[in-house]
Enzyme design. Structure first.
Site, PDB file in Angstrom:
ATOM      1  N   MET A  52      -2.910   0.261 -12.558  1.00 19.82           N
ATOM      2  CA  MET A  52      -2.564  -1.090 -13.031  1.00 19.82           C
ATOM      3  C   MET A  52      -0.488  -0.416 -13.285  1.00 19.82           C
ATOM      4  SD  MET A  52      -5.586  -2.534 -14.528  1.00 19.82           S
ATOM      5  CE  MET A  52      -6.026  -1.299 -16.470  1.00 19.82           C
ATOM      6  N   CYS A  81      -4.573  -4.585  -3.509  1.00 23.77           N
ATOM      7  CA  CYS A  81      -3.266  -5.366  -3.854  1.00 23.77           C
ATOM      8  C   CYS A  81      -2.901  -6.206  -2.980  1.00 23.77           C
ATOM      9  CB  CYS A  81      -1.785  -4.170  -4.284  1.00 23.77           C
ATOM     10  SG  CYS A  81      -0.827  -4.807  -4.968  1.00 23.77           S
TER      11      CYS A  81
END
Ligand SMILES: Cc1cc2nc3c(=O)[nH]c(=O)nc-3n(C[C@H](O)[C@H](O)[C@H](O)COP(=O)(O)O)c2cc1C
Length: 256
Positions: free
Chosen positions: A1, A83
């Site tokens: 992340m 993403c």
């Protein structure tokens, strides 16, 4: 992340679980090839097992970066197809690649040829405009035909037009059944489920239908959860580790 699973956090996570597979932040192929490679790939051997996540779509660049992952000692190289940020969409990185399964397959094939590391893909169940079950199956089948055996599936679509990255982690509804159905349809593939999972009870339930569970935000916001992962899921004896021990174990890292 991004900005969260830095080396510092991973080192802490590894004090709490010896076995959970940890992931780096996404690093783009462009950053690795044209930027400070050493800085982007720096990590402590104490963090293993550790997967490097790449963002990119050019097969040659992905192959080059997969080789770098191996040289730098990572245990796995993972391609980000989840993403939703505008910044990466413009460079054909992340979730927009769900609309280009042939390109993903080409990249994965090149990575597999370039390294002996496992090459895995993290993706969504769809994107706006390509969100049917058949679209998802086409993606999986093309990428599996290129040699990918492990798919980490964030169980919601990404909406590329109109939602921020943060909203794209909460707003589109979770469809765990779709991930279970993937495992049923493709039993030979390793299917790992991700998205909104917070408790071990939920993990046990998902493990009845899939091969593994990935926790993102909960592992970061509530890292002490990791202290029971080894005894709960990997058959290790109950750890006598206390929060105090875990903090003490960070001292050498903090000092260095
Ligand atoms: C701050 C932040 C940064 C993230 N960066 C990435 C990333 O670099 N690569 C990736 O595959 N997913 C990234 N994600 C998404 C998570 O990996 C995960 O798929 C998502 O949060 C849903 O799982 P969760 O509900 O367990 O957090 C990020 C999430 C957050 C909150």
């Amino acid at each position: 992340m991004m900005d969260w699973t830095t080396s510092h956090f991973r080192y802490l996570a590894r004090q709490l679980s010896r076995h959970a597979l940890l992931y780096t932040e996404m690093v783009t192929t462009g950053a690795l090839i044209h930027g400070d490679t050493e800085r982007f790939l720096r990590h402590e051997p104490a963090e293993y097992p550790l997967a490097l996540q790449l963002g990119g779509s050019d097969a040659g660049e992905l192959a080059h970066c997969a080789k770098l992952a191996e040289q730098f000692g990572f245990d796995e190289v993972n391609l980000n197809v989840g993403c939703p940020s505008d910044r990466v969409q413009n460079n054909m990185i992340g979730a927009c690649l769900m609309g280009h399964p042939d390109k993903v397959a080409e990249g994965v094939r090149a990575m597999i040829e370039a390294t002996s590391l496992p090459v895995t893909v993290k993706h969504r169940i769809g994107i706006d405009g390509r969100e049917s079950w058949d679209d998802l199956c086409e993606f999986i089948e093309k990428v599996a035909a290129a040699g990918c055996r492990t798919f980490i599936v964030h169980a919601r679509i990404a909406i590329l037009e109109g939602l921020s990255p943060k909203e794209n982690r909460d707003v589109p509804p979770l469809k765990y059944n779709w991930v279970y159905a993937l495992k049923q349809k493709y039993p030979e593939l390793e299917i790992i489920i991700n998205g909104g999972i917070k408790t071990f009870d939920e993990c046990h339930e998902h493990l009845r239908h899939t091969d593994g569970v990935m926790l993102g935000r909960e592992a970061y916001n509530n890292p002490w959860l990791l202290a029971s992962v080894d005894s709960t899921f990997f058959g290790s004896p109950e750890s006598p580790l206390t929060r105090h021990d875990a903090l003490r174990a960070m001292y050498p890292f903090i000092q260095s």
